[in-house]
Design a protein around this motif. Structure first.
Motif, PDB file in Angstrom:
ATOM      1  N   ILE A  46     -35.414  33.763  -8.413  1.00 13.87           N
ATOM      2  CA  ILE A  46     -36.531  32.863  -8.071  1.00 13.87           C
ATOM      3  C   ILE A  46     -36.583  32.723  -6.560  1.00 13.87           C
ATOM      4  CG2 ILE A  46     -37.569  30.595  -8.447  1.00 13.87           C
ATOM      5  CD1 ILE A  46     -36.025  30.337 -10.986  1.00 13.87           C
ATOM      6  N   PRO A  47     -37.303  33.622  -5.873  1.00 12.84           N
ATOM      7  CA  PRO A  47     -37.366  33.581  -4.409  1.00 12.84           C
ATOM      8  C   PRO A  47     -37.854  32.227  -3.905  1.00 12.84           C
ATOM      9  CG  PRO A  47     -38.324  35.617  -5.242  1.00 12.84           C
ATOM     10  CD  PRO A  47     -38.084  34.737  -6.432  1.00 12.84           C
ATOM     11  N   GLY A  48     -37.278  31.784  -2.801  1.00  8.23           N
ATOM     12  CA  GLY A  48     -37.680  30.512  -2.207  1.00  8.23           C
ATOM     13  C   GLY A  48     -36.856  29.335  -2.664  1.00  8.23           C
ATOM     14  N   THR A  49     -35.926  29.541  -3.612  1.00 10.86           N
ATOM     15  CA  THR A  49     -35.073  28.458  -4.079  1.00 10.86           C
ATOM     16  C   THR A  49     -34.045  28.109  -3.006  1.00 10.86           C
ATOM     17  OG1 THR A  49     -35.298  29.229  -6.358  1.00 10.86           O
ATOM     18  CG2 THR A  49     -33.499  27.709  -5.897  1.00 10.86           C
ATOM     19  N   SER A  50     -33.939  26.838  -2.671  1.00  9.19           N
ATOM     20  CA  SER A  50     -32.988  26.420  -1.645  1.00  9.19           C
ATOM     21  C   SER A  50     -31.568  26.433  -2.201  1.00  9.19           C
ATOM     22  CB  SER A  50     -33.326  25.005  -1.153  1.00  9.19           C
ATOM     23  OG  SER A  50     -33.116  24.057  -2.195  1.00  9.19           O
ATOM     24  N   LEU A  51     -30.592  26.465  -1.293  1.00 12.43           N
ATOM     25  CA  LEU A  51     -29.185  26.429  -1.693  1.00 12.43           C
ATOM     26  C   LEU A  51     -28.874  25.148  -2.466  1.00 12.43           C
ATOM     27  CD1 LEU A  51     -27.485  27.762   1.565  1.00 12.43           C
ATOM     28  CD2 LEU A  51     -27.436  28.875  -0.672  1.00 12.43           C
ATOM     29  N   ILE A  52     -29.405  24.038  -1.982  1.00 17.37           N
ATOM     30  CA  ILE A  52     -29.139  22.747  -2.626  1.00 17.37           C
ATOM     31  C   ILE A  52     -29.694  22.729  -4.040  1.00 17.37           C
ATOM     32  CG2 ILE A  52     -29.656  20.286  -2.531  1.00 17.37           C
ATOM     33  CD1 ILE A  52     -29.635  20.491   0.511  1.00 17.37           C
ATOM     34  N   LYS A  53     -30.920  23.218  -4.215  1.00 15.83           N
ATOM     35  CA  LYS A  53     -31.537  23.196  -5.534  1.00 15.83           C
ATOM     36  C   LYS A  53     -30.831  24.167  -6.490  1.00 15.83           C
ATOM     37  CE  LYS A  53     -34.565  20.988  -6.363  1.00 15.83           C
ATOM     38  NZ  LYS A  53     -34.638  19.628  -6.957  1.00 15.83           N
ATOM     39  N   ALA A  54     -30.421  25.328  -5.991  1.00 12.34           N
ATOM     40  CA  ALA A  54     -29.697  26.284  -6.833  1.00 12.34           C
ATOM     41  C   ALA A  54     -28.362  25.697  -7.278  1.00 12.34           C
ATOM     42  CB  ALA A  54     -29.479  27.588  -6.072  1.00 12.34           C
ATOM     43  N   ARG A  55     -27.672  25.029  -6.363  1.00 13.31           N
ATOM     44  CA  ARG A  55     -26.393  24.398  -6.702  1.00 13.31           C
ATOM     45  C   ARG A  55     -26.602  23.278  -7.724  1.00 13.31           C
ATOM     46  NH1 ARG A  55     -25.105  23.002  -1.982  1.00 13.31           N
ATOM     47  NH2 ARG A  55     -23.888  24.854  -1.445  1.00 13.31           N
ATOM     48  N   GLU A  56     -27.648  22.501  -7.536  1.00 15.90           N
ATOM     49  CA  GLU A  56     -27.938  21.408  -8.464  1.00 15.90           C
ATOM     50  C   GLU A  56     -28.202  21.939  -9.870  1.00 15.90           C
ATOM     51  OE1 GLU A  56     -31.219  17.772  -8.967  1.00 15.90           O
ATOM     52  OE2 GLU A  56     -31.192  19.018  -7.148  1.00 15.90           O
ATOM     53  N   ALA A  57     -28.942  23.050  -9.962  1.00 10.65           N
ATOM     54  CA  ALA A  57     -29.250  23.639 -11.265  1.00 10.65           C
ATOM     55  C   ALA A  57     -27.991  24.137 -11.966  1.00 10.65           C
ATOM     56  CB  ALA A  57     -30.243  24.782 -11.092  1.00 10.65           C
ATOM     57  N   LEU A  58     -27.098  24.768 -11.217  1.00 10.32           N
ATOM     58  CA  LEU A  58     -25.858  25.286 -11.807  1.00 10.32           C
ATOM     59  C   LEU A  58     -24.926  24.161 -12.252  1.00 10.32           C
ATOM     60  CD1 LEU A  58     -25.227  28.282  -9.387  1.00 10.32           C
ATOM     61  CD2 LEU A  58     -25.694  28.443 -11.838  1.00 10.32           C
ATOM     62  N   GLU A  59     -24.826  23.140 -11.440  1.00 13.76           N
ATOM     63  CA  GLU A  59     -23.960  22.016 -11.792  1.00 13.76           C
ATOM     64  C   GLU A  59     -24.486  21.268 -13.003  1.00 13.76           C
ATOM     65  OE1 GLU A  59     -23.726  19.774  -8.215  1.00 13.76           O
ATOM     66  OE2 GLU A  59     -22.208  21.073  -7.300  1.00 13.76           O
ATOM     67  N   ALA A  60     -25.819  21.241 -13.151  1.00 13.47           N
ATOM     68  CA  ALA A  60     -26.417  20.550 -14.289  1.00 13.47           C
ATOM     69  C   ALA A  60     -26.277  21.336 -15.583  1.00 13.47           C
ATOM     70  CB  ALA A  60     -27.887  20.262 -14.019  1.00 13.47           C
ATOM     71  N   THR A  61     -25.991  22.647 -15.461  1.00 12.58           N
ATOM     72  CA  THR A  61     -25.914  23.506 -16.657  1.00 12.58           C
ATOM     73  C   THR A  61     -24.554  24.173 -16.805  1.00 12.58           C
ATOM     74  OG1 THR A  61     -26.844  25.348 -15.370  1.00 12.58           O
ATOM     75  CG2 THR A  61     -28.403  23.982 -16.613  1.00 12.58           C
ATOM     76  N   GLN A  62     -23.538  23.590 -16.152  1.00 16.54           N
ATOM     77  CA  GLN A  62     -22.166  24.097 -16.289  1.00 16.54           C
ATOM     78  C   GLN A  62     -22.050  25.579 -15.905  1.00 16.54           C
ATOM     79  OE1 GLN A  62     -19.557  21.877 -17.373  1.00 16.54           O
ATOM     80  NE2 GLN A  62     -21.249  20.494 -16.908  1.00 16.54           N
ATOM     81  N   ASN A  63     -22.739  25.958 -14.836  1.00 18.43           N
ATOM     82  CA  ASN A  63     -22.668  27.321 -14.309  1.00 18.43           C
ATOM     83  C   ASN A  63     -23.205  28.371 -15.277  1.00 18.43           C
ATOM     84  OD1 ASN A  63     -21.867  27.160 -11.666  1.00 18.43           O
ATOM     85  ND2 ASN A  63     -19.681  27.363 -12.089  1.00 18.43           N
ATOM     86  N   LEU A  65     -26.052  30.744 -16.079  1.00 23.10           N
ATOM     87  CA  LEU A  65     -27.140  31.287 -15.266  1.00 23.10           C
ATOM     88  C   LEU A  65     -28.501  31.134 -15.943  1.00 23.10           C
ATOM     89  CD1 LEU A  65     -28.115  32.771 -12.767  1.00 23.10           C
ATOM     90  CD2 LEU A  65     -27.576  34.940 -13.905  1.00 23.10           C
ATOM     91  N   LEU A  66     -28.638  31.561 -17.186  1.00 20.22           N
ATOM     92  CA  LEU A  66     -29.938  31.499 -17.861  1.00 20.22           C
ATOM     93  C   LEU A  66     -30.417  30.064 -18.017  1.00 20.22           C
ATOM     94  CD1 LEU A  66     -29.537  34.252 -20.624  1.00 20.22           C
ATOM     95  CD2 LEU A  66     -30.695  34.406 -18.409  1.00 20.22           C
ATOM     96  N   ASN A  67     -29.496  29.173 -18.368  1.00 15.90           N
ATOM     97  CA  ASN A  67     -29.874  27.763 -18.496  1.00 15.90           C
ATOM     98  C   ASN A  67     -30.276  27.174 -17.140  1.00 15.90           C
ATOM     99  OD1 ASN A  67     -29.347  27.879 -21.192  1.00 15.90           O
ATOM    100  ND2 ASN A  67     -27.331  26.896 -21.067  1.00 15.90           N
ATOM    101  N   ALA A  68     -29.591  27.620 -16.087  1.00 13.74           N
ATOM    102  CA  ALA A  68     -29.921  27.146 -14.741  1.00 13.74           C
ATOM    103  C   ALA A  68     -31.323  27.606 -14.329  1.00 13.74           C
ATOM    104  CB  ALA A  68     -28.884  27.647 -13.742  1.00 13.74           C
ATOM    105  N   LEU A  69     -31.682  28.845 -14.692  1.00 18.66           N
ATOM    106  CA  LEU A  69     -33.019  29.345 -14.371  1.00 18.66           C
ATOM    107  C   LEU A  69     -34.084  28.550 -15.127  1.00 18.66           C
ATOM    108  CD1 LEU A  69     -32.365  33.206 -14.397  1.00 18.66           C
ATOM    109  CD2 LEU A  69     -32.784  31.762 -12.404  1.00 18.66           C
ATOM    110  N   GLU A  70     -33.830  28.241 -16.390  1.00 18.56           N
ATOM    111  CA  GLU A  70     -34.766  27.417 -17.155  1.00 18.56           C
ATOM    112  C   GLU A  70     -34.873  26.015 -16.562  1.00 18.56           C
ATOM    113  OE1 GLU A  70     -33.581  27.383 -21.197  1.00 18.56           O
ATOM    114  OE2 GLU A  70     -33.928  29.534 -21.513  1.00 18.56           O
TER     115      GLU A  70
END
Length: 374
Positions: A46-63, A65-70
């Protein structure tokens, strides 16, 4: 009272001394830290995703990847919808003209048919030139033009089907899935055109709107004496988008066309080069009409003319001071498609049958002449 105060102070002092001897332990956070590798994967997907937002998505979905993208797609949709509503009243006067030519046409060969024409041009607006040059905005504009060209249907009548925001419901393609204009950057997203615009508003923070759409879609020609090639040119931007865009339809009609094709295998390349030069002429010298009403077509180009045929063919190095009309007639004779280059309105040879020129924020400039339904 003095005793009590002194006694209380002694107890606090004793308690404090005991606390200082305690050992403190913290309960570790059970959620895993965001993986640097997965953060990179998310930003690539997902181009344009910030580091903070990518980290937030992973932490919210226990790392995961597919759940983090959703999770990110849902977050982008919510954020985009909120920002779109907030920015609705703003003026979007900047942007890009994006073109897509998925099939440029041709002519029948042997017992087969020519390729049909499938092309589109769109204007996508934003608020500032800074966002107009942003990679995400550029790709959005090019993807929309690609999608429009892909899903458009042929129609009877003039070659170009043109609509501005006043005449065409711009939601015609709103629910179409946005197709990537570049296979190398295709993502797994299934967002529609309207959803993609809304999501981009959330990422870029400006109002983004689709102002107008132009499509050129024709069925293949069947008459071997006819040909049609669609060419495009953009100025002031990337290869498929910029501040100015032009589409030009170059028509051929000659009883000698089948034999010329056999004798000259390079004809298609020559015509492609000629078509691109004509599109550059339209983009750079903004003609308003094909011919000037009531005036004779001139062999020598008139720099002040607003008629394409009377303009000097500046985008063709070997044209000299000849007009576009004179050059096309001469080219037709040299390539065996016409017998006489001095007859105005002759029925055989190469001729511009349609052109369309847009500039960001400008009015539509379009002109066409009938091409026989063959």
């Amino acid at each position: 009272m003095q005793f009590l105060h002194s006694h209380q102070g002694s107890r606090l002092s004793t308690y404090a001394s005991r606390v200082q001897g305690f050992r403190y332990y913290s309960i570790p956070d059970s959620s895993p830290k965001a993986s640097v590798k997965l953060i990179a994967e998310i930003r690539k997907a997902i181009p344009g995703t910030s580091l903070i937002k990518a980290r937030e998505a992973l932490e919210a979905t226990q790392n995961h990847l597919l759940n983090a993208l959703e999770w990110l797609e849902k977050d982008i949709a919510i954020t985009g919808a909120a920002k779109a509503a907030k920015l609705e009243g703003r003026t979007a006067g900047e942007g890009l003209i994006a073109l897509a030519v998925l099939s440029g046409g041709g002519w029948p060969q042997g017992k087969g048919k020519s390729a049909g024409v499938r092309a589109a041009m769109v204007e996508l607006n934003c608020e500032t030139d800074f966002v107009a040059r942003n990679e995400l905005f550029v790709k959005l504009a090019e993807d929309i033009s690609h999608t429009v060209a892909f899903f458009s249907e042929p129609r009877e009548g003039p070659l170009i089907q043109d609509s501005t925001s006043e005449h065409l419901p711009l939601d015609s393609f709103a629910d179409a899935p946005l197709l990537s204009s570049s296979a190398s950057t295709a993502t797994s997203t299934t967002a529609s055109v309207s959803e993609s615009i809304r999501n981009s508003i959330g990422r870029l923070g400006e109002k983004i709107s689709l102002r107008r759409i132009c499509t050129v879609v024709t069925d293949p020609l069947t008459d071997p004496t006819y040909g049609l090639l669609m060419s495009s040119y953009v100025h002031g931007g990337a290869a498929r988008s910029g501040r100015v865009g032009a589409l030009v339809g170059l028509g051929l009609h000659s009883s000698a066309l089948p034999s010329v094709l056999t004798q000259n295998p390079n004809l298609h390349d020559d015509l492609s080069s000629l078509g691109r030069s004509l599109a550059a002429q339209v983009a750079g010298y903004h003609p308003e009409t094909m011919r000037q009403a009531g005036a004779a077509i001139k062999a020598i180009g008139d720099p002040d003319s607003s008629a394409l045929h009377n303009q000097p063919f500046m985008m063709r190095p070997d044209a000299g001071d000849r007009s576009v009309w004179a050059y096309l007639n001469s080219w037709s004779v040299q390539n065996g498609l016409s017998r006489n280059e001095s007859v105005e309105g002759q029925s055989e040879g190469a001729e511009v049958v349609q052109f369309e020129r847009w500039s960001v924020g400008g009015s539509v400039v379009a002109c066409e002449v009938p091409l026989a339904n063959k």
